[in-house]
Scaffold this motif. Structure first.
Motif, PDB file in Angstrom:
ATOM      1  N   ARG A   1       7.410   9.739  -6.087  1.00 60.75           N
ATOM      2  CA  ARG A   1       6.972  11.124  -6.220  1.00 60.75           C
ATOM      3  C   ARG A   1       8.082  11.980  -6.810  1.00 60.75           C
ATOM      4  O   ARG A   1       9.267  11.689  -6.648  1.00 60.75           O
ATOM      5  N   THR A   2       7.691  13.071  -7.455  1.00 63.50           N
ATOM      6  CA  THR A   2       8.655  14.019  -8.005  1.00 63.50           C
ATOM      7  C   THR A   2       9.522  14.581  -6.885  1.00 63.50           C
ATOM      8  O   THR A   2       9.023  14.944  -5.820  1.00 63.50           O
ATOM      9  N   GLY A   3      10.809  14.674  -7.129  1.00 64.74           N
ATOM     10  CA  GLY A   3      11.732  15.219  -6.141  1.00 64.74           C
ATOM     11  C   GLY A   3      12.895  14.306  -5.846  1.00 64.74           C
ATOM     12  O   GLY A   3      13.958  14.763  -5.428  1.00 64.74           O
ATOM     13  N   GLY A   4      12.711  12.997  -6.031  1.00 59.77           N
ATOM     14  CA  GLY A   4      13.806  12.044  -5.871  1.00 59.77           C
ATOM     15  C   GLY A   4      14.517  12.151  -4.541  1.00 59.77           C
ATOM     16  O   GLY A   4      13.907  11.952  -3.476  1.00 59.77           O
ATOM     17  N   PRO A   5      15.818  12.486  -4.529  1.00 60.38           N
ATOM     18  CA  PRO A   5      16.601  12.532  -3.286  1.00 60.38           C
ATOM     19  C   PRO A   5      15.968  13.400  -2.203  1.00 60.38           C
ATOM     20  O   PRO A   5      16.061  13.072  -1.013  1.00 60.38           O
TER      21      PRO A   5
ATOM     22  N   LEU B   1      18.389  20.222   2.589  1.00 62.11           N
ATOM     23  CA  LEU B   1      19.786  20.143   2.165  1.00 62.11           C
ATOM     24  C   LEU B   1      19.915  19.390   0.845  1.00 62.11           C
ATOM     25  O   LEU B   1      20.697  19.774  -0.033  1.00 62.11           O
ATOM     26  N   ALA B   2      19.142  18.307   0.698  1.00 68.15           N
ATOM     27  CA  ALA B   2      19.174  17.549  -0.554  1.00 68.15           C
ATOM     28  C   ALA B   2      18.677  18.412  -1.713  1.00 68.15           C
ATOM     29  O   ALA B   2      19.286  18.445  -2.790  1.00 68.15           O
ATOM     30  N   ALA B   3      17.573  19.124  -1.494  1.00 64.55           N
ATOM     31  CA  ALA B   3      17.011  19.965  -2.555  1.00 64.55           C
ATOM     32  C   ALA B   3      17.937  21.127  -2.892  1.00 64.55           C
ATOM     33  O   ALA B   3      18.171  21.435  -4.072  1.00 64.55           O
ATOM     34  N   TRP B   4      18.473  21.771  -1.883  1.00 69.30           N
ATOM     35  CA  TRP B   4      19.344  22.931  -2.079  1.00 69.30           C
ATOM     36  C   TRP B   4      20.612  22.526  -2.840  1.00 69.30           C
ATOM     37  O   TRP B   4      21.008  23.183  -3.800  1.00 69.30           O
ATOM     38  N   SER B   5      21.248  21.444  -2.409  1.00 65.59           N
ATOM     39  CA  SER B   5      22.485  20.988  -3.046  1.00 65.59           C
ATOM     40  C   SER B   5      22.241  20.587  -4.488  1.00 65.59           C
ATOM     41  O   SER B   5      23.030  20.918  -5.384  1.00 65.59           O
ATOM     42  N   TYR B   6      21.148  19.892  -4.713  1.00 64.41           N
ATOM     43  CA  TYR B   6      20.861  19.431  -6.073  1.00 64.41           C
ATOM     44  C   TYR B   6      20.545  20.605  -6.987  1.00 64.41           C
ATOM     45  O   TYR B   6      20.960  20.623  -8.158  1.00 64.41           O
ATOM     46  N   TRP B   7      19.849  21.594  -6.463  1.00 67.57           N
ATOM     47  CA  TRP B   7      19.506  22.767  -7.268  1.00 67.57           C
ATOM     48  C   TRP B   7      20.759  23.528  -7.681  1.00 67.57           C
ATOM     49  O   TRP B   7      20.907  23.931  -8.843  1.00 67.57           O
ATOM     50  N   ILE B   8      21.693  23.731  -6.750  1.00 68.48           N
ATOM     51  CA  ILE B   8      22.961  24.397  -7.078  1.00 68.48           C
ATOM     52  C   ILE B   8      23.684  23.626  -8.178  1.00 68.48           C
ATOM     53  O   ILE B   8      24.188  24.196  -9.151  1.00 68.48           O
TER      54      ILE B   8
ATOM     55  N   VAL C   1      14.190  11.735  -9.859  1.00 67.50           N
ATOM     56  CA  VAL C   1      13.831  13.131  -9.606  1.00 67.50           C
ATOM     57  C   VAL C   1      12.526  13.490 -10.312  1.00 67.50           C
ATOM     58  O   VAL C   1      11.709  14.251  -9.797  1.00 67.50           O
ATOM     59  N   SER C   2      12.307  12.923 -11.497  1.00 70.46           N
ATOM     60  CA  SER C   2      11.096  13.212 -12.277  1.00 70.46           C
ATOM     61  C   SER C   2      10.049  12.113 -12.150  1.00 70.46           C
ATOM     62  O   SER C   2       9.227  11.925 -13.052  1.00 70.46           O
ATOM     63  N   ALA C   3      10.049  11.382 -11.040  1.00 67.58           N
ATOM     64  CA  ALA C   3       9.152  10.232 -10.877  1.00 67.58           C
ATOM     65  C   ALA C   3       7.689  10.601 -11.081  1.00 67.58           C
ATOM     66  O   ALA C   3       6.899   9.807 -11.598  1.00 67.58           O
ATOM     67  N   GLY C   4       7.300  11.806 -10.678  1.00 71.33           N
ATOM     68  CA  GLY C   4       5.914  12.226 -10.825  1.00 71.33           C
ATOM     69  C   GLY C   4       5.482  12.374 -12.264  1.00 71.33           C
ATOM     70  O   GLY C   4       4.284  12.362 -12.562  1.00 71.33           O
ATOM     71  N   GLU C   5       6.458  12.518 -13.187  1.00 70.24           N
ATOM     72  CA  GLU C   5       6.143  12.651 -14.609  1.00 70.24           C
ATOM     73  C   GLU C   5       6.333  11.342 -15.370  1.00 70.24           C
ATOM     74  O   GLU C   5       6.170  11.316 -16.591  1.00 70.24           O
ATOM     75  N   VAL C   6       6.702  10.274 -14.663  1.00 68.45           N
ATOM     76  CA  VAL C   6       6.927   8.975 -15.302  1.00 68.45           C
ATOM     77  C   VAL C   6       5.682   8.109 -15.135  1.00 68.45           C
ATOM     78  O   VAL C   6       5.119   8.012 -14.041  1.00 68.45           O
ATOM     79  N   ARG C   7       5.250   7.500 -16.198  1.00 70.92           N
ATOM     80  CA  ARG C   7       4.093   6.613 -16.152  1.00 70.92           C
ATOM     81  C   ARG C   7       4.425   5.366 -15.344  1.00 70.92           C
ATOM     82  O   ARG C   7       5.466   4.737 -15.558  1.00 70.92           O
ATOM     83  N   ASP C   8       3.551   4.993 -14.402  1.00 76.77           N
ATOM     84  CA  ASP C   8       3.757   3.831 -13.537  1.00 76.77           C
ATOM     85  C   ASP C   8       5.151   3.879 -12.909  1.00 76.77           C
ATOM     86  O   ASP C   8       6.001   3.010 -13.142  1.00 76.77           O
TER      87      ASP C   8
ATOM     88  N   LEU D   1      24.416  10.820  -1.001  1.00 79.31           N
ATOM     89  CA  LEU D   1      24.684  10.275   0.333  1.00 79.31           C
ATOM     90  C   LEU D   1      23.423  10.243   1.189  1.00 79.31           C
ATOM     91  O   LEU D   1      23.162   9.268   1.900  1.00 79.31           O
ATOM     92  N   LEU D   2      22.625  11.305   1.116  1.00 77.67           N
ATOM     93  CA  LEU D   2      21.387  11.337   1.895  1.00 77.67           C
ATOM     94  C   LEU D   2      20.405  10.273   1.412  1.00 77.67           C
ATOM     95  O   LEU D   2      19.693   9.664   2.220  1.00 77.67           O
ATOM     96  N   SER D   3      20.377  10.010   0.107  1.00 69.76           N
ATOM     97  CA  SER D   3      19.476   8.984  -0.432  1.00 69.76           C
ATOM     98  C   SER D   3      19.904   7.593   0.001  1.00 69.76           C
ATOM     99  O   SER D   3      19.067   6.774   0.412  1.00 69.76           O
ATOM    100  N   THR D   4      21.204   7.300  -0.093  1.00 69.47           N
ATOM    101  CA  THR D   4      21.671   5.972   0.337  1.00 69.47           C
ATOM    102  C   THR D   4      21.493   5.808   1.845  1.00 69.47           C
ATOM    103  O   THR D   4      21.153   4.719   2.314  1.00 69.47           O
ATOM    104  N   ALA D   5      21.704   6.905   2.594  1.00 69.82           N
ATOM    105  CA  ALA D   5      21.479   6.831   4.042  1.00 69.82           C
ATOM    106  C   ALA D   5      20.001   6.578   4.342  1.00 69.82           C
ATOM    107  O   ALA D   5      19.660   5.832   5.271  1.00 69.82           O
ATOM    108  N   ALA D   6      19.113   7.192   3.556  1.00 68.62           N
ATOM    109  CA  ALA D   6      17.675   6.964   3.733  1.00 68.62           C
ATOM    110  C   ALA D   6      17.326   5.504   3.473  1.00 68.62           C
ATOM    111  O   ALA D   6      16.543   4.900   4.222  1.00 68.62           O
ATOM    112  N   GLN D   7      17.920   4.915   2.431  1.00 67.24           N
ATOM    113  CA  GLN D   7      17.649   3.506   2.137  1.00 67.24           C
ATOM    114  C   GLN D   7      18.138   2.613   3.275  1.00 67.24           C
ATOM    115  O   GLN D   7      17.448   1.668   3.681  1.00 67.24           O
ATOM    116  N   ILE D   8      19.325   2.909   3.800  1.00 63.51           N
ATOM    117  CA  ILE D   8      19.845   2.136   4.935  1.00 63.51           C
ATOM    118  C   ILE D   8      18.924   2.289   6.148  1.00 63.51           C
ATOM    119  O   ILE D   8      18.646   1.327   6.871  1.00 63.51           O
ATOM    120  N   TYR D   9      18.430   3.501   6.356  1.00 63.81           N
ATOM    121  CA  TYR D   9      17.497   3.735   7.474  1.00 63.81           C
ATOM    122  C   TYR D   9      16.219   2.923   7.298  1.00 63.81           C
ATOM    123  O   TYR D   9      15.736   2.292   8.249  1.00 63.81           O
TER     124      TYR D   9
END
Length: 466
Positions: A73-77, A92-99, A215-222, A369-377
């Motif tokens: 889905r769109t949004g990635g991390p 926090l992931a969205a806010w940090s990435y936006w900055i 981050v743009s997964a929602g706009e990527v075909r398959d 870091l939050l994405s890699t932590a999510a994968q570990i989780y």
């Protein structure tokens, strides 16, 4: 023509080539044109640091590919952090990435003006310089507002145009390579480990952008299939350009001259072919490179807030889309970046601007870091719908390596950047508190309305039973 037909004509999903170009174009901005001179003082051992960083970046790319397969889905991390740890981590992931995105856009525009000055001398005219910097930000923004179809076209063309001259140096330089130009293996005032670490601190941020396709997964075909492939292919392509380009410059420009160079690729082209046309060629390549990066980063700057706004974790306006593009996110981002650019030029606050840019090197690592932590989780949770047992060990090692790479990014950003970056995060906590309060109030209002509707129905049922 109906509105839906107009939307579909301007909104088009990215295929694998465009998604790969998005990753490569965002990783490689304008920094590559200065990198060889930046690490030359540490000796040729800096190439080892590049190789180590490349391994970490590819591990991070593979982790993003795995996460996109689970959550395409769109949004990635943002999506990964929220799914694993809840609303606050997602915010926090969205806010940090936006900055990171809008401050980086301002920095890219300012740097691009320096190359534009080679082609069209601005002669220090402040008004002309500001106008050029703003034009370099708004033209990619207009391409985004026109629809994803045009974003993909600009990204693909700019990627091809900027890699042609880079490949010329990266591959052509090998035919003019002279080992005598390499200089010492390491600087006299550094140990081998110290030289690798010092050069790595400069090179660490060369790979920011590996998350672009996710981050743009929602706009990527398959997306389950193509996001992972585009991320790995784009990262490998950028790494190949980085390594070969730096090696070629090291081998074509004498070391003592390279250390003092302000345009190493220009010096390399002039050394290979003679003449003084290298400056113009490299300026064109750098300008195209930065415009392409601005085009891609402008799209990414709107995608993460869009995903968060859909969940009530960003203002609702950010969830509006036109022609496949979150238009409010694009407009807010370009206005903020433009304001920061004007402030930089008019106030003469170079130190403040450099500090803000340095902060982005920290804020960019928070979503990593939050994405890699999510994968570990996800792997440690052992849920059958998320973990393929045959890949558990491999995915676990990749996640651990990507987490180490992300922590290295934090360490390399420096104490001041971490300090200032944490302040930015705390400001985000206050924003989250306000948004969470409004979200809770809406829930309570909805519950009250449901109770009001249910009471008459309950009374009717009781009357019927009586």
């Amino acid at each position: 023509m109906t509105t839906q037909e107009t939307q579909s004509r301007h909104a088009r999903q990215f295929g694998l080539p465009v998604a790969t170009a998005l990753v490569m174009g965002n990783i490689i901005g304008g920094g590559i044109f200065l990198l060889p001179a930046s690490v030359a003082p540490f000796g040729t051992i800096s190439l080892l640091a590049f190789a180590v960083l490349t391994v970490g970046a590819i591990a991070l790319a593979l982790v993003f590919g795995r996460l996109a397969q689970r959550l395409p889905r769109t949004g990635g991390p943002y999506v990964y952090a929220r799914e694993a740890f809840g609303d606050f981590a997602g915010f926090l992931a969205a806010w940090s990435y936006w900055i990171t995105t809008w401050v980086s856009n301002a920095a890219l525009a300012v740097a691009a003006v320096g190359y534009l000055d080679v082609l069209i001398p601005l002669h220090g005219d402040k008004a002309a310089t500001i106008a050029a910097a703003l034009a370099l930000q708004w033209l990619p923004a207009l391409a985004n507002l026109a629809g994803t179809r045009y974003v993909g076209a600009v990204q693909l063309v700019s990627t091809v145009l900027k890699f042609a001259p880079l490949l010329l140096v990266a591959v052509g330089g090998l035919f003019f390579f002279d080992p005598a130009n390499l200089g010492p293996l390491q600087a006299d005032d550094h140990s081998a480990m110290g030289a690798v670490s010092a050069s790595a601190a400069i090179l660490l941020f060369s790979y920011l952008g590996v998350e672009s396709a996710a981050v743009s997964a929602g706009e990527v075909r398959d997306p389950r299939r193509n996001v992972g492939r585009a991320t790995v292919l784009g990262t490998l392509g950028a790494a190949l350009i980085y390594l070969l380009g730096t090696l070629s410059v090291f081998g074509t420009v004498p070391h003592d001259r390279l250390v003092a160079s302000t345009a190493p690729f220009t010096d390399s082209v002039n050394a290979m072919f003679g003449g003084a046309w290298g400056g113009t060629a490299v300026a064109v390549a750098a300008l195209v490179s930065m415009v392409g990066a601005l085009n891609g980063w402008t799209l990414l700057s709107a995608q993460t807030p869009y995903a968060a706004a859909q969940d009530g974790l960003f203002p609702k306006a950010f969830a509006r889309r036109t022609r496949g593009v979150p238009t409010v996110g694009v407009l807010v981002t370009v206005v903020l970046a433009s304001s920061l650019t004007v402030y930089n030029y008019t106030a003469g606050s170079q130190g403040v601007f450099e500090m803000l840019v340095l902060v982005t090197t920290f804020t960019a690592t928070v979503p990593y870091l939050l994405s890699t932590a999510a994968q570990i989780y996800f792997l440690a949770s052992g849920r059958a719908d998320r973990v393929h047992r045959g890949r558990l060990v491999r995915d676990g090692l990749l996640a651990a390596l990507a987490a180490a790479f992300s922590l290295w990014l934090v360490a390399g950003s420096g104490y001041q950047a971490v300090y200032q970056g944490v302040l930015f995060l705390f400001a985000g906590v206050l924003v989250y508190a306000l948004l969470a309060a409004r979200k809770q109030a809406r829930r309570e209002d909805t519950a009250d309305v449901a109770d009001v509707v249910e009471l008459p129905e309950q009374a009717v049922r009781e009357d019927a039973r009586a």
